[in-house]
Motif scaffolding. Structure first.
Motif, PDB file in Angstrom:
ATOM      1  N   ARG A  12       0.833  -1.205   0.000  1.00 28.58           N
ATOM      2  CA  ARG A  12       0.000   0.000   0.000  1.00 28.58           C
ATOM      3  C   ARG A  12       0.866   1.252   0.000  1.00 28.58           C
ATOM      4  NH1 ARG A  12      -2.666  -2.661  -2.019  1.00 28.58           N
ATOM      5  NH2 ARG A  12      -2.739  -0.873  -3.349  1.00 28.58           N
ATOM      6  N   SER A  97      -5.019   4.692  -3.459  1.00 31.28           N
ATOM      7  CA  SER A  97      -4.245   3.571  -2.945  1.00 31.28           C
ATOM      8  C   SER A  97      -5.111   2.631  -2.114  1.00 31.28           C
ATOM      9  CB  SER A  97      -3.065   4.085  -2.111  1.00 31.28           C
ATOM     10  OG  SER A  97      -2.380   3.012  -1.516  1.00 31.28           O
ATOM     11  N   ALA A 101      -6.811  -1.503  -2.959  1.00 33.40           N
ATOM     12  CA  ALA A 101      -6.383  -2.627  -2.120  1.00 33.40           C
ATOM     13  C   ALA A 101      -7.399  -3.760  -2.255  1.00 33.40           C
ATOM     14  CB  ALA A 101      -6.282  -2.181  -0.663  1.00 33.40           C
TER      15      ALA A 101
END
Length: 122
Positions: A12, A97, A101
């Protein structure tokens, strides 16, 4: 451990750095798009790419002659150099971001674009 190394140590954090770089340089975004598709586990099945071709009489884009692949992407990222990051500049890249995920399945091609060992070699 400094903040940069801490960010680059996990997927991440690497994605956040990549999103910041793509916000700074549209050329990075294009390279990640191209390279990410090639690395994506769903390439050709769950992920497809549509491409428009220019006519022969249109001017040629010199950026198309830049190195491609992971080495070209890393070189382009390094050429950005250091830059200041504040709350406003990191907000959208952080959201992107987190939104990308997918811990329950394989990482997408963009997440595969920046394996940690490539960062350590430069």
């Amino acid at each position: 451990m400094d903040v940069a190394r801490l960010l680059l140590s996990g997927p991440r954090g690497r994605r956040l750095c990549l999103e910041l770089a793509m916000a700074l340089d549209p050329g990075v975004r294009e390279m990640v798009f191209q390279h990410g598709y090639d690395l994506d586990p769903g390439r050709g099945s769950s992920r497809i790419r549509l491409v428009a071709f220019a006519r022969e009489d249109e001017p040629h884009d010199p950026a198309q002659n830049e190195p491609t692949g992971i080495d070209g992407l890393v070189d382009r990222l390094i050429s950005l150099g250091a830059f200041e990051v504040d709350d406003a500049s990191v907000a959208s890249p952080l959201v992107r971001s987190v939104d990308t995920a997918r811990y329950w399945q394989e990482p997408d091609g963009e997440d595969c674009s920046l394996p940690s060992q490539k960062w350590g070699r430069r």
